[in-house]
Design a protein around this motif. Structure first.
Motif, mmCIF file in Angstrom:
data_model
loop_
_atom_site.group_PDB
_atom_site.id
_atom_site.type_symbol
_atom_site.label_atom_id
_atom_site.label_comp_id
_atom_site.label_asym_id
_atom_site.label_seq_id
_atom_site.Cartn_x
_atom_site.Cartn_y
_atom_site.Cartn_z
ATOM 1 N N PRO A 2 -97.991 24.532 -60.710
ATOM 2 C CA PRO A 2 -97.157 25.576 -60.109
ATOM 3 C C PRO A 2 -95.748 25.054 -59.862
ATOM 4 O O PRO A 2 -95.565 23.910 -59.448
ATOM 5 N N ILE A 3 -94.773 25.897 -60.123
ATOM 6 C CA ILE A 3 -93.363 25.557 -59.913
ATOM 7 C C ILE A 3 -92.750 26.659 -59.059
ATOM 8 O O ILE A 3 -92.895 27.843 -59.361
ATOM 9 N N LEU A 4 -92.060 26.277 -58.010
ATOM 10 C CA LEU A 4 -91.344 27.210 -57.152
ATOM 11 C C LEU A 4 -89.901 27.251 -57.621
ATOM 12 O O LEU A 4 -89.267 26.214 -57.797
ATOM 13 N N VAL A 5 -89.372 28.457 -57.864
ATOM 14 C CA VAL A 5 -88.000 28.633 -58.345
ATOM 15 C C VAL A 5 -87.230 29.456 -57.317
ATOM 16 O O VAL A 5 -87.671 30.527 -56.917
ATOM 17 N N GLU A 6 -86.081 28.930 -56.898
ATOM 18 C CA GLU A 6 -85.222 29.624 -55.945
ATOM 19 C C GLU A 6 -83.788 29.592 -56.473
ATOM 20 O O GLU A 6 -83.463 28.782 -57.336
ATOM 21 N N ILE A 7 -82.950 30.455 -55.936
ATOM 22 C CA ILE A 7 -81.520 30.426 -56.251
ATOM 23 C C ILE A 7 -80.795 30.056 -54.968
ATOM 24 O O ILE A 7 -81.019 30.680 -53.925
ATOM 25 N N ASP A 8 -79.910 29.044 -55.040
ATOM 26 C CA ASP A 8 -79.179 28.655 -53.835
ATOM 27 C C ASP A 8 -77.899 29.460 -53.685
ATOM 28 O O ASP A 8 -77.599 30.345 -54.495
ATOM 29 N N GLU A 9 -77.146 29.164 -52.650
ATOM 30 C CA GLU A 9 -75.940 29.932 -52.336
ATOM 31 C C GLU A 9 -74.852 29.803 -53.408
ATOM 32 O O GLU A 9 -73.941 30.627 -53.466
ATOM 33 N N ASP A 10 -74.947 28.781 -54.254
ATOM 34 C CA ASP A 10 -73.978 28.601 -55.334
ATOM 35 C C ASP A 10 -74.452 29.195 -56.660
ATOM 36 O O ASP A 10 -73.792 29.050 -57.682
ATOM 37 N N ILE A 14 -82.969 26.179 -58.124
ATOM 38 C CA ILE A 14 -83.621 25.034 -57.508
ATOM 39 C C ILE A 14 -85.112 25.164 -57.800
ATOM 40 O O ILE A 14 -85.702 26.214 -57.553
ATOM 41 N N VAL A 15 -85.704 24.118 -58.351
ATOM 42 C CA VAL A 15 -87.125 24.154 -58.716
ATOM 43 C C VAL A 15 -87.848 22.981 -58.071
ATOM 44 O O VAL A 15 -87.287 21.903 -57.912
ATOM 45 N N CYS A 16 -89.094 23.226 -57.684
ATOM 46 C CA CYS A 16 -89.906 22.132 -57.164
ATOM 47 C C CYS A 16 -91.365 22.364 -57.549
ATOM 48 O O CYS A 16 -91.784 23.480 -57.818
ATOM 49 N N CYS A 17 -92.078 21.270 -57.580
ATOM 50 C CA CYS A 17 -93.515 21.306 -57.857
ATOM 51 C C CYS A 17 -94.223 20.910 -56.565
ATOM 52 O O CYS A 17 -94.203 19.737 -56.172
ATOM 53 N N PRO A 18 -94.824 21.874 -55.853
ATOM 54 C CA PRO A 18 -95.431 21.572 -54.556
ATOM 55 C C PRO A 18 -96.630 20.625 -54.623
ATOM 56 O O PRO A 18 -97.010 20.062 -53.601
ATOM 57 N N THR A 29 -79.306 27.353 -65.260
ATOM 58 C CA THR A 29 -80.143 28.447 -65.756
ATOM 59 C C THR A 29 -81.596 28.103 -65.447
ATOM 60 O O THR A 29 -81.930 26.942 -65.184
ATOM 61 N N VAL A 30 -82.468 29.103 -65.498
ATOM 62 C CA VAL A 30 -83.892 28.841 -65.280
ATOM 63 C C VAL A 30 -84.414 27.887 -66.349
ATOM 64 O O VAL A 30 -85.154 26.946 -66.046
ATOM 65 N N ASP A 31 -84.012 28.100 -67.605
ATOM 66 C CA ASP A 31 -84.476 27.225 -68.685
ATOM 67 C C ASP A 31 -84.060 25.774 -68.458
ATOM 68 O O ASP A 31 -84.852 24.847 -68.650
ATOM 69 N N GLU A 32 -82.807 25.570 -68.041
ATOM 70 C CA GLU A 32 -82.333 24.213 -67.780
ATOM 71 C C GLU A 32 -83.104 23.584 -66.621
ATOM 72 O O GLU A 32 -83.525 22.428 -66.686
ATOM 73 N N MET A 34 -86.139 24.335 -65.594
ATOM 74 C CA MET A 34 -87.516 24.074 -66.011
ATOM 75 C C MET A 34 -87.605 22.831 -66.892
ATOM 76 O O MET A 34 -88.554 22.056 -66.791
ATOM 77 N N LYS A 35 -86.612 22.629 -67.754
ATOM 78 C CA LYS A 35 -86.610 21.424 -68.588
ATOM 79 C C LYS A 35 -86.481 20.182 -67.712
ATOM 80 O O LYS A 35 -87.193 19.199 -67.897
ATOM 81 N N LYS A 36 -85.581 20.250 -66.734
ATOM 82 C CA LYS A 36 -85.376 19.104 -65.847
ATOM 83 C C LYS A 36 -86.604 18.829 -64.990
ATOM 84 O O LYS A 36 -86.981 17.673 -64.801
ATOM 85 N N ILE A 37 -87.258 19.876 -64.465
ATOM 86 C CA ILE A 37 -88.425 19.648 -63.615
ATOM 87 C C ILE A 37 -89.578 19.079 -64.443
ATOM 88 O O ILE A 37 -90.367 18.283 -63.936
ATOM 89 N N SER A 38 -89.655 19.441 -65.714
ATOM 90 C CA SER A 38 -90.688 18.864 -66.588
ATOM 91 C C SER A 38 -90.519 17.351 -66.685
ATOM 92 O O SER A 38 -91.493 16.601 -66.618
ATOM 93 N N GLU A 39 -89.268 16.904 -66.820
ATOM 94 C CA GLU A 39 -88.980 15.470 -66.894
ATOM 95 C C GLU A 39 -89.317 14.782 -65.573
ATOM 96 O O GLU A 39 -89.885 13.686 -65.556
ATOM 97 N N VAL A 40 -88.991 15.434 -64.458
ATOM 98 C CA VAL A 40 -89.274 14.860 -63.145
ATOM 99 C C VAL A 40 -90.786 14.790 -62.915
ATOM 100 O O VAL A 40 -91.295 13.801 -62.386
ATOM 101 N N ILE A 41 -91.509 15.824 -63.331
ATOM 102 C CA ILE A 41 -92.973 15.812 -63.193
ATOM 103 C C ILE A 41 -93.566 14.644 -63.954
ATOM 104 O O ILE A 41 -94.442 13.936 -63.443
#
Length: 73
Positions: A2-10, A14-18, A29-32, A34-41
């Motif tokens: 599961p990935i949580l996706v939020e939009i910040d004030e800018d 912002i994505v995280c894996c709980p 972008t959402v695609d960017e 998601m690609k970055k969170i895949s690498e972090v995971i």
């Protein structure tokens, strides 16, 4: 996972894996994001034992109504 996706004030995504403590990233972008969170995971999984994963239960939406009055003294 599961990935949580939020939009910040800018306007950044912002994505995280709980399931993985400290596993978060961002993108323009959402695609960017998601690609970055895949690498972090992948990096987090290299250092995490399966038994140390958080247990995912689900997401809920909670409506909170505030009755507090603002004071401008």
């Amino acid at each position: 996972m599961p990935i949580l996706v939020e939009i910040d004030e800018d306007g950044l995504y912002i994505v995280c894996c709980p399931l993985l403590e400290g596993c978060h990233s961002w993108g323009e972008t959402v695609d960017e994001a998601m690609k970055k969170i895949s690498e972090v995971i992948e990096m987090c999984l290299e250092e995490t034992k399966i038994e140390d994963l958080n247990t995912f239960v689900g997401f809920r939406v909670l409506e909170v109504v505030s009755n507090a009055k603002a004071s401008c003294d």
